[in-house]
Design a protein around this motif. Structure first.
Motif: not given
Length: 70
Positions: A25-26, A45-49, A55-56
């Motif tokens: 997905c990333l 933060e946006l990628m994780s949402f 995501v780190k």
């Protein structure tokens, strides 16, 4: 708005098949959200949402030399 070409063969590539679902997905997120030059301002933060999982930076490190930091 320009349309992007998608590599439909990616699902057959060994390196992609071995990725964890979050990393698949990333990778798709990175391809879909970069600009025409392939640049993206990283916002974890946006990628994780938007992906639905945390995501780190270490998750981006999975892609090795496919990502260039500038």
């Amino acid at each position: 708005m320009a349309k992007r070409l998608v590599d439909t063969e990616i699902w057959k590539k060994n390196w992609y098949r071995k990725l964890e679902p979050l990393h698949k997905c990333l990778f798709k997120y990175l391809c879909d959200n970069c600009d025409h030059a392939g640049l993206l301002d990283v916002d974890y933060e946006l990628m994780s949402f938007q992906i639905g999982g945390e995501v780190k930076k270490s998750d981006l490190d999975v892609f090795g030399n496919m990502i260039k930091w500038i």
